[in-house]
Design a protein around this motif. Structure first.
Motif, mmCIF file in Angstrom:
data_model
loop_
_atom_site.group_PDB
_atom_site.id
_atom_site.type_symbol
_atom_site.label_atom_id
_atom_site.label_comp_id
_atom_site.label_asym_id
_atom_site.label_seq_id
_atom_site.Cartn_x
_atom_site.Cartn_y
_atom_site.Cartn_z
ATOM 1 N N ASP A 1 -13.581 -5.265 8.153
ATOM 2 C CA ASP A 1 -13.398 -3.850 7.862
ATOM 3 C C ASP A 1 -12.187 -3.343 8.641
ATOM 4 N N ASN B 1 -2.546 -8.269 1.502
ATOM 5 C CA ASN B 1 -3.620 -7.295 1.465
ATOM 6 C C ASN B 1 -3.966 -6.872 2.902
ATOM 7 N N ILE C 1 -6.839 -4.316 -2.100
ATOM 8 C CA ILE C 1 -6.522 -2.937 -2.463
ATOM 9 C C ILE C 1 -6.014 -2.801 -3.897
ATOM 10 N N ASP C 2 -5.863 -3.928 -4.619
ATOM 11 C CA ASP C 2 -5.428 -3.801 -6.022
ATOM 12 C C ASP C 2 -6.613 -3.635 -6.978
ATOM 13 N N ASP C 3 -7.619 -4.513 -6.881
ATOM 14 C CA ASP C 3 -8.772 -4.396 -7.786
ATOM 15 C C ASP C 3 -9.999 -3.756 -7.130
ATOM 16 N N ASP C 4 -10.013 -3.698 -5.776
ATOM 17 C CA ASP C 4 -11.123 -3.081 -5.030
ATOM 18 C C ASP C 4 -12.487 -3.672 -5.389
ATOM 19 N N CYS C 5 -12.522 -4.958 -5.744
ATOM 20 C CA CYS C 5 -13.773 -5.555 -6.221
ATOM 21 C C CYS C 5 -14.825 -5.732 -5.121
ATOM 22 N N ASN C 6 -14.383 -6.134 -3.917
ATOM 23 C CA ASN C 6 -15.343 -6.365 -2.831
ATOM 24 C C ASN C 6 -16.417 -7.370 -3.250
ATOM 25 N N TYR D 1 0.809 -1.223 0.000
ATOM 26 C CA TYR D 1 0.000 0.000 0.000
ATOM 27 C C TYR D 1 0.845 1.277 0.000
ATOM 28 N N GLN E 1 -12.221 -6.490 0.850
ATOM 29 C CA GLN E 1 -11.811 -6.222 -0.524
ATOM 30 C C GLN E 1 -10.294 -6.234 -0.587
#
Length: 249
Positions: A177, A36, A120-125, A13, A118
């Motif tokens: 979270d 992640n 932090i690379d694709d943030d797909c969740n 990050y 999620q």
């Protein structure tokens, strides 16, 4: 109770991400990679549950290239008991990862699956929700507190309106979270111990899962450059510029 904790290897990050010159993706050559952050929180929560005596075994799982072994060793240094690497060079999308995890859930029969909300690379969740749907398990996303009470999981969720508390019948899926906990510092003795812990390596075909991508990335581009701001001498000038130049009032 057995807990399964999926972890993902992503660009650290602290690294400024750069797009490849041919716009085919993000340049990860010679870039620092790490676990992640949301998954690190998931591992920490599993370890805390074990320290409370409600969990007997923590299994860390990662899907991807050979280098994911480093991420799994970090998870074991935090406190996971053993690890499973689903090794593949194919670019994995959330649905493929969820299918691989579902196969491992069927095999290991964990009482709880904790993973980051999620990456932090694709943030797909998407992975946690897809896994819950495929495995037909109850789920609690965006968890800020997890308790095991009378064989059930009491999870406090962060929602738009504040907080929501749900009671899940186990086995269940929980996604973490940021405010759930603060991961512990990994000490050198624990890093050395992690090298001796069991790590199993399997292939997607061993689990009977097709991981071919369903979505094709056509182009990746940098966001447009933002213009520099300006200083105004007084409120009247600010209002004038907002009204006549920016046209927002």
């Amino acid at each position: 109770m057995k807990v399964l904790v999926p972890v993902k290897r992503v660009v650290d990050y602290n690294v400024k991400v750069r797009v490849k010159s041919d716009n085919t993706g993000v340049d990860i050559a010679n870039v620092k990679m790490s676990m992640n952050p949301f998954d690190e929180i998931a591992v920490e929560e599993a370890v805390r549950l074990k320290e409370k005596g409600v969990v007997t075994e923590i299994i860390a799982v990662s899907c991807g290239v050979t280098q994911c072994q480093e991420t799994l060793r970090t998870a074991m240094a935090i406190g996971a008991d053993r690890a499973i690497l689903v090794e593949t060079a194919v670019e994995l999308q959330p649905l493929a990862v969820a299918k691989l995890l579902k196969a491992l859930v069927d095999k290991e029969q964990p009482g709880l699956i904790i993973l980051g909300k999620q990456a932090i690379d694709d943030d797909c969740n998407q992975t946690g929700q897809m896994l819950a749907a495929l495995a037909d398990l109850p789920q609690a996303t965006f968890a800020s507190k997890v308790e095991i009470v009378d064989g059930k999981a009491r999870v406090t969720r962060e929602v738009d309106g504040g907080l929501e508390t749900v009671l899940l019948t186990m086995p269940a899926v929980v996604t973490t979270d940021l405010r759930l906990n603060e991961p512990r510092y990994v000490t050198l003795p624990n890093i050395m111990k992690a090298k001796k812990k069991q790590m199993d390596i399997v292939k997607p075909e061993d689990l009977g899962v097709d991981v071919l991508p369903r979505i094709e990335t056509l182009k990746v581009v940098e966001p447009p450059q933002r213009g520099a701001g300006i200083k105004v001498p007084d409120v009247a000038t600010l209002v004038d510029k907002l009204k006549n130049e920016a046209k927002v009032i």
